[in-house]
Design an enzyme around this catalytic site. Sequence first.
Site, short mmCIF file in Angstrom:
data_model
loop_
_atom_site.label_atom_id
_atom_site.label_comp_id
_atom_site.label_asym_id
_atom_site.label_seq_id
_atom_site.Cartn_x
_atom_site.Cartn_y
_atom_site.Cartn_z
N CYS A 293 7.06 6.92 0.40
CA CYS A 293 7.02 8.35 0.09
C CYS A 293 6.41 9.14 1.24
CB CYS A 293 6.22 8.55 -1.21
SG CYS A 293 6.02 10.27 -1.64
N TYR B 126 21.12 10.35 -4.22
CA TYR B 126 20.31 11.52 -3.90
C TYR B 126 19.78 11.49 -2.47
CZ TYR B 126 15.56 9.55 -4.30
OH TYR B 126 14.40 8.85 -4.10
N SER C 254 32.51 6.07 -4.62
CA SER C 254 33.07 6.33 -5.95
C SER C 254 32.65 7.70 -6.47
CB SER C 254 32.70 5.22 -6.92
OG SER C 254 31.31 4.98 -6.88
N ASP D 229 10.24 -11.90 0.53
CA ASP D 229 9.13 -12.36 1.38
C ASP D 229 7.93 -12.85 0.58
OD1 ASP D 229 10.45 -11.72 3.70
OD2 ASP D 229 9.61 -9.69 3.81
N GLU E 86 13.35 31.84 -16.09
CA GLU E 86 13.54 32.51 -17.39
C GLU E 86 14.97 32.34 -17.91
OE1 GLU E 86 13.43 36.83 -17.58
OE2 GLU E 86 14.08 36.99 -15.49
N SER F 281 2.89 4.19 -2.93
CA SER F 281 2.48 5.09 -4.01
C SER F 281 1.82 4.34 -5.17
CB SER F 281 3.70 5.84 -4.55
OG SER F 281 4.41 6.43 -3.50
N GLY G 74 0.83 -1.21 0.00
CA GLY G 74 0.00 0.00 0.00
C GLY G 74 0.86 1.25 0.00
N HIS H 36 9.73 37.63 -15.91
CA HIS H 36 10.82 38.37 -15.28
C HIS H 36 10.34 38.99 -13.97
CE1 HIS H 36 14.63 40.42 -15.26
NE2 HIS H 36 14.04 41.58 -15.04
N GLU I 215 20.57 14.49 0.08
CA GLU I 215 19.45 15.27 0.62
C GLU I 215 19.46 15.27 2.14
OE1 GLU I 215 16.18 15.05 -2.96
OE2 GLU I 215 16.02 13.59 -1.36
N LYS J 22 11.14 14.16 3.92
CA LYS J 22 12.38 14.75 3.38
C LYS J 22 12.14 16.20 2.96
CE LYS J 22 12.92 14.92 -0.73
NZ LYS J 22 13.44 13.93 -1.64
N CYS K 218 9.75 11.00 0.34
CA CYS K 218 9.57 12.33 -0.23
C CYS K 218 9.00 13.35 0.76
CB CYS K 218 8.60 12.29 -1.42
SG CYS K 218 8.41 10.71 -2.23
P1 FAD Z 1 6.47 1.91 -1.54
O1 FAD Z 1 5.98 3.31 -1.48
O2 FAD Z 1 7.77 1.62 -0.89
O3 FAD Z 1 5.31 1.00 -0.91
C1 FAD Z 1 5.47 -0.37 -0.72
C2 FAD Z 1 4.62 -0.79 0.47
O4 FAD Z 1 4.51 -2.21 0.48
C3 FAD Z 1 5.26 -0.40 1.79
O5 FAD Z 1 4.28 0.12 2.66
C4 FAD Z 1 5.78 -1.72 2.32
O6 FAD Z 1 5.89 -1.75 3.73
C5 FAD Z 1 4.72 -2.67 1.80
N1 FAD Z 1 5.13 -4.07 1.71
C6 FAD Z 1 6.34 -4.56 1.40
N2 FAD Z 1 6.28 -5.91 1.34
C7 FAD Z 1 5.01 -6.25 1.62
C8 FAD Z 1 4.32 -7.50 1.70
N3 FAD Z 1 4.95 -8.65 1.45
N4 FAD Z 1 3.01 -7.49 2.01
C9 FAD Z 1 2.37 -6.33 2.26
N5 FAD Z 1 2.96 -5.12 2.20
C10 FAD Z 1 4.27 -5.10 1.86
N6 FAD Z 1 10.42 9.89 -4.88
C11 FAD Z 1 10.05 11.04 -5.49
O7 FAD Z 1 9.37 10.99 -6.51
N7 FAD Z 1 10.42 12.27 -5.00
C12 FAD Z 1 11.16 12.39 -3.88
O8 FAD Z 1 11.48 13.50 -3.47
C13 FAD Z 1 11.56 11.20 -3.21
N8 FAD Z 1 12.27 11.27 -2.08
C14 FAD Z 1 12.61 10.13 -1.42
C15 FAD Z 1 13.32 10.23 -0.24
C16 FAD Z 1 13.68 9.11 0.45
C17 FAD Z 1 14.45 9.25 1.74
C18 FAD Z 1 13.30 7.82 -0.04
C19 FAD Z 1 13.68 6.58 0.72
C20 FAD Z 1 12.57 7.70 -1.21
C21 FAD Z 1 12.23 8.85 -1.91
N9 FAD Z 1 11.51 8.79 -3.11
C22 FAD Z 1 11.16 9.95 -3.76
C23 FAD Z 1 11.17 7.49 -3.73
C24 FAD Z 1 9.72 7.10 -3.48
O9 FAD Z 1 9.47 7.12 -2.09
C25 FAD Z 1 9.46 5.72 -4.06
O10 FAD Z 1 9.82 5.74 -5.42
C26 FAD Z 1 8.01 5.30 -3.96
O11 FAD Z 1 7.57 5.32 -2.62
C27 FAD Z 1 7.83 3.89 -4.54
O12 FAD Z 1 6.50 3.50 -4.42
P2 FAD Z 1 6.12 1.96 -4.43
O13 FAD Z 1 4.64 1.90 -4.51
O14 FAD Z 1 6.90 1.23 -5.43
O15 FAD Z 1 6.62 1.37 -3.02
#
Ligand code: FAD
Length: 530
Positions: A94, A237, A259, A331, A508, A57, A55, A503, A241, A102, A99
């Site tokens: 996120c 990043y 690196s 998992d 710009e 993004s 659950g 401007h 950040e 952060k 996001c």
């Molecule tokens: P997630 O949002 O990670 O959701 C996956 C969910 O599944 C989690 O709740 C997890 O606990 C759950 N889960 C995992 N395994 C299981 C299971 N077996 N059964 C049930 N639930 C499970 N992106 C941006 O666009 N802009 C930003 O500024 C940005 N900043 C970031 C800053 C940080 C510090 C981090 C770590 C990430 C950042 N990101 C940013 C990246 C962004 O958060 C991810 O790209 C995005 O959340 C990915 O979404 P997702 O749905 O793939 O997974």
Amino acid sequence: MATLLFLPSFVLSFRRPPVKIINLACTISRHYTYTQVICTNLSKQYMYDLVVLGGGSGGLAAAKQAAELGARVAVFDYVTPSPKGTKWGLGGTCVNVGCIPKKLMHQAALLGEAVHEAAAFGWVIPDIKSVQINWEALSVAVQNHIKSVNWVTRVDLKNKKVEYINALGYFKDPHTIGGIMKNGEENVVTAKNILIAVGGRPKYPDIPGAIENGITSDDIFSLSQPPGKTLIVGAGYIGLECAGFLNGLGYNTTVMVRSIILRGFDQQMANIIAEEMEQRGVHFIYQAKPKLIKKEADGILVHWVDKLGQVQKDVYDTVLFAIGRRALTKDLKLENAGVICIPDDDKIDAVDEQTNVPHIYAVGDILHKKPELTPVAIHAGKLLSKRLFANSSETMDYTNIATTVFSPLEYGCVGLSEEQANIIYGEDNIEIYHAYYKPTEFFIPQKDNSHCYLKVVTLRNNDQKVIGMHFIGPNAGEVIQGFATAIKSNLTFPILKSTVGIHPTSAEELIRVFITKRSKMDPKPQSCCS
Ligand code: FAD
């Protein structure tokens, strides 16, 4: 009744070797072991039209879209606590540890900077030297916001009739998901379609004391104590950040770089960002690898190997690892469904988000070689649900996706880096326009503008199509977003030049650019208003 058709062999679509195939035999009941099952009489025999694992993004966007289109949908979401014991609510990385917190901490750091600038603009700030951050207050404010988003997310799912199951999901067979709940009980559901959207979690290095004594981005935003003197291992990043806002909040901050800075980004821009951060007070240790992390009476002792192979040491209050993220496929027991993943990164390779098992899909960070960004996961998830439940044929375009590093002088970009453009088109076939510029708001507080730089990458033929835009400066994220739309609409350099700017803005400057790198003319700032 379901019609089960047993085939002699699993029909795999080997689209992209090499892949790891994990135990193709699956068990669907005590009586049957089989190699592939094709179920007909489709949706009626399943409890849901779509079950989403994760659950975050991507998963939530797909689930809500599917439900809006009339599908019966359930979402499994479960957060395994970090090694430090940090856990959070519904919404994924996120919202909880990515996001959103952060950006809020970045904003807190910018405000600290603004307080000092305000004095130059005439604000009377008594005792400006005593202005400092209250970490606990910041952390509580950030966490309160996150909790409100968790709540709104649950209500939204309820309103849209998406069932939320707080359980760690895994495949029992290609159409059956088991979910282990907090009390250890299992919740089992069946679905016609399954979407894997489980994202990733931060990695720890395999060195003594790392897990016991280090933290990651999973922990920093809810830390109850101020982080103090902090070592950040990793210069991607997320590392930069975190270093940017911690330094901005007044903490002694060091980044250990193995690196290069910002791998995957334009390296000229990445190095400018590092210079800017260094100028603001962030320390960098280059070409170094941590060797041992040990808790001592006065802090956390870190040994590292420097570029000459010598062991160096220092003591920190906090050590934060930002060395990459691991995909959470382990998992899921993907072998029970026959879903294959890439051995190198445990991610799933999917064409149009469809895995090698036709009714099982994947979106978001779990996808191999796709940008790990929230809007990417959301857009792909929504489009997938529209294809599944509304006869849409629109597929996700993973090219020209804009992003920003909040570092804290921001770096926004879209399209190709200079290096990528050189590789793809050849140096002779691309033109790089570039410029340094002076943001108007920097003048009165006499802020250093030597790192405010931009470049536009174009083809030399084909009407000078713009194939990349890079911008370092205030509000780079806001600046680059609109240009991303222009690039998607086949922006050419003549069109860019015929656009009238706003401007006085920093944006710009992308329209004013005219000096090519090839000309070797000085790209230093032009006068402000001519
Ligand atoms: P997630 O949002 O990670 O959701 C996956 C969910 O599944 C989690 O709740 C997890 O606990 C759950 N889960 C995992 N395994 C299981 C299971 N077996 N059964 C049930 N639930 C499970 N992106 C941006 O666009 N802009 C930003 O500024 C940005 N900043 C970031 C800053 C940080 C510090 C981090 C770590 C990430 C950042 N990101 C940013 C990246 C962004 O958060 C991810 O790209 C995005 O959340 C990915 O979404 P997702 O749905 O793939 O997974």
